[in-house]
Design a protein around this motif. Structure first.
Motif, PDB file in Angstrom:
ATOM      1  N   ARG A 190      16.914 -16.085   5.430  1.00 32.96           N
ATOM      2  CA  ARG A 190      16.500 -16.471   4.071  1.00 32.96           C
ATOM      3  C   ARG A 190      16.708 -17.969   3.853  1.00 32.96           C
ATOM      4  O   ARG A 190      15.890 -18.660   3.264  1.00 32.96           O
ATOM      5  CB  ARG A 190      17.283 -15.677   3.032  1.00 32.96           C
ATOM      6  N   ARG A 214      17.056  -1.273  -2.307  1.00 37.70           N
ATOM      7  CA  ARG A 214      16.399   0.049  -2.268  1.00 37.70           C
ATOM      8  C   ARG A 214      17.441   1.162  -2.150  1.00 37.70           C
ATOM      9  O   ARG A 214      17.358   2.195  -2.799  1.00 37.70           O
ATOM     10  CB  ARG A 214      15.416   0.109  -1.082  1.00 37.70           C
ATOM     11  N   GLY A 265       5.655 -12.496   1.763  1.00 39.85           N
ATOM     12  CA  GLY A 265       6.046 -11.543   2.805  1.00 39.85           C
ATOM     13  C   GLY A 265       7.518 -11.181   2.757  1.00 39.85           C
ATOM     14  O   GLY A 265       8.001 -10.438   3.608  1.00 39.85           O
ATOM     15  N   MET A 266       8.250 -11.706   1.765  1.00 46.48           N
ATOM     16  CA  MET A 266       9.684 -11.392   1.720  1.00 46.48           C
ATOM     17  C   MET A 266       9.888  -9.980   1.172  1.00 46.48           C
ATOM     18  O   MET A 266       9.384  -9.632   0.114  1.00 46.48           O
ATOM     19  CB  MET A 266      10.406 -12.417   0.838  1.00 46.48           C
ATOM     20  N   GLN A 267      10.581  -9.168   1.937  1.00 45.95           N
ATOM     21  CA  GLN A 267      10.833  -7.783   1.536  1.00 45.95           C
ATOM     22  C   GLN A 267      11.947  -7.755   0.494  1.00 45.95           C
ATOM     23  O   GLN A 267      12.799  -8.626   0.485  1.00 45.95           O
ATOM     24  CB  GLN A 267      11.333  -6.989   2.742  1.00 45.95           C
ATOM     25  N   THR A 268      11.929  -6.705  -0.348  1.00 43.83           N
ATOM     26  CA  THR A 268      13.081  -6.479  -1.217  1.00 43.83           C
ATOM     27  C   THR A 268      14.283  -6.277  -0.288  1.00 43.83           C
ATOM     28  O   THR A 268      14.170  -5.612   0.732  1.00 43.83           O
ATOM     29  CB  THR A 268      12.893  -5.189  -2.037  1.00 43.83           C
ATOM     30  N   TYR A 269      15.399  -6.883  -0.620  1.00 45.54           N
ATOM     31  CA  TYR A 269      16.625  -6.701   0.148  1.00 45.54           C
ATOM     32  C   TYR A 269      16.814  -5.193   0.365  1.00 45.54           C
ATOM     33  O   TYR A 269      16.823  -4.424  -0.605  1.00 45.54           O
ATOM     34  CB  TYR A 269      17.782  -7.248  -0.702  1.00 45.54           C
ATOM     35  N   PRO A 270      16.910  -4.701   1.604  1.00 48.48           N
ATOM     36  CA  PRO A 270      16.952  -3.243   1.816  1.00 48.48           C
ATOM     37  C   PRO A 270      18.066  -2.566   1.028  1.00 48.48           C
ATOM     38  O   PRO A 270      17.925  -1.430   0.578  1.00 48.48           O
ATOM     39  CB  PRO A 270      17.209  -3.104   3.317  1.00 48.48           C
TER      40      PRO A 270
END
Ligand code: PLP
Length: 376
Positions: A127, A17, A9-14
């Motif tokens: 994190r 992007r 569930g860890m998102q790519t560091y915004p």
């Protein structure tokens, strides 16, 4: 391969992007002025660079993880001058490789199921908690309460399994500053419930009001208290990776046992440059003056076009109230080369705001002010 549960569930560091989008725009020839990432781009003062060069030794040995006594003393002296704190450099001060790694690692040395973090927040608190196998307890920061957490709204039972409570003032992303009473109440709760108050004070030296921000190091009783600070912002040294953790000797003792396992002993030439940096305030005044000039250039044009600065008068961030159209506005400005971070990058609680980091040089800020005047 079985991967660590923390990745689930860890998102790519915004910001990763955002970096992709910036690359595309640069390739298309757009003139980017980048207020997105909070990385200082001021020059590191010459006397600090010279101290580093003078410290280079032909014989390179492993650094000791507890840090050089000279650096621990320089940090304790600085904390005494700045906050009136009486830190024992032997037992209460530990140099770190910047503050990020130390912030990340703190949850590793503490028992307890959960880590209490502000929302929105610098992402490393969460994190660090997740990689330590802990869950998070979010404490909302709302404009109505000065972007301070309401510690007394947390039921007593919820504190029982908390390992650490993170506070971060002056605050990233909201630029708010904290009153001493917040630290006093947090430390009281910490002692009552057996958790650690971790105060991330990375921006303590970047302020524009008459009174410098207070520190948790000003508390009479530092038991259960850890303060993190860094030279990255104060002395424009993000590339050096030099910070410290200071406070409760019992906690510093745990970190001294833990850290040799990780390989995060700061290089000695960096530590000697850090001694020079903590021992001087004149360059910090110049750093503040530089951010202040950039703030003055941009704040007027932003506010006159309805983007109100909602946070405080510290840090090099402007936390702008942009309402429900915040993300769309960030996208529109990005297409025209003005890079801002949507508040939602810092979690859902940041929605409706934009964070502007005053890091480009003054001349770029002036160019951006003109461009913003037509775009907004
Ligand atoms: C709130 C906060 N804490 C800590 C850090 C870490 O800084 P460093 O690792 O450079 O000391 C940052 C960097 O952006 C920050 O914004």
């Amino acid at each position: 391969m079985r991967i660590a549960a923390a990745f689930t569930g860890m998102q790519t560091y915004p910001f990763v992007r955002l970096a992709d989008a910036k690359r595309r725009l640069l390739a298309a020839g757009v003139d980017l002025i980048d207020f997105g990432i909070g990385e200082p781009r001021e020059q590191t003062p010459a006397f600090i660079r010279e101290a580093l060069v003078a410290a280079l030794d032909p014989l390179s040995t492993y650094p000791q993880s507890e840090g050089l006594p000279e650096l621990r003393s320089a940090i304790a002296d600085w904390a005494r001058r700045r906050f009136g704190a009486a830190l024992d450099p032997e037992t209460q001060v530990l140099p770190t490789m910047g503050s990020k790694e130390a912030i990340f690692h703190l949850a590793q040395v503490l028992g307890g199921e959960r880590v209490a973090i502000p929302a929105p927040a610098y992402p490393v608190y969460e994190r660090g908690a997740r990689f330590a196998g802990k869950r998070v307890l979010e404490l909302p920061l709302r404009e109505a309460t000065g972007f301070l957490p309401d510690l007394d709204a947390v039921p007593g039972a919820s504190w029982r399994d908390v390992a650490v409570l993170w506070l971060n003032y002056p605050n990233n992303p909201t630029a708010a500053v904290a009153p001493r009473s917040l630290y006093e109440r947090a430390a009281e709760l910490a002692r009552e419930h057996g958790f650690v108050v971790a105060s991330d004070e990375a921006y303590s030296e970047i302020y524009f009001g008459d009174e410098p921000p207070v520190s948790a190091l000003e508390l009479a009783d530092l038991s259960g208290v850890a303060v993190f600070n860094t030279l990255s912002k104060r002395s424009s040294m993000p590339g050096y990776r030099s910070g410290f953790v200071a406070g409760d000797p019992a906690l510093i003792g745990l970190l001294k046992r833990y850290r040799p396992n990780v390989g995060v002993a700061p290089q000695e030439f960096i530590q000697r440059a850090a001694v020079a940096a903590w021992s001087d305030e004149a360059h910090v005044e110049q750093v503040r003056a530089s951010y202040c000039a950039k703030r003055d250039v941009l704040l007027g044009v932003l506010e006159s076009h309805g983007l109100r600065s909602a946070g405080g008068d510290a840090t090099f961030f402007l936390w702008l109230d942009a309402g429900p159209g915040a993300e769309a506005l960030a996208d529109r400005l990005l297409a025209d080369g003005i890079v801002l971070a949507p508040g939602s990058f810092f979690g859902p609680a940041g929605a409706g705001y934009l964070r502007l980091a005053l890091v480009p040089p003054l001349a770029e800020c002036e160019r951006a002010a003109v461009r913003l005047g037509t775009l907004l």
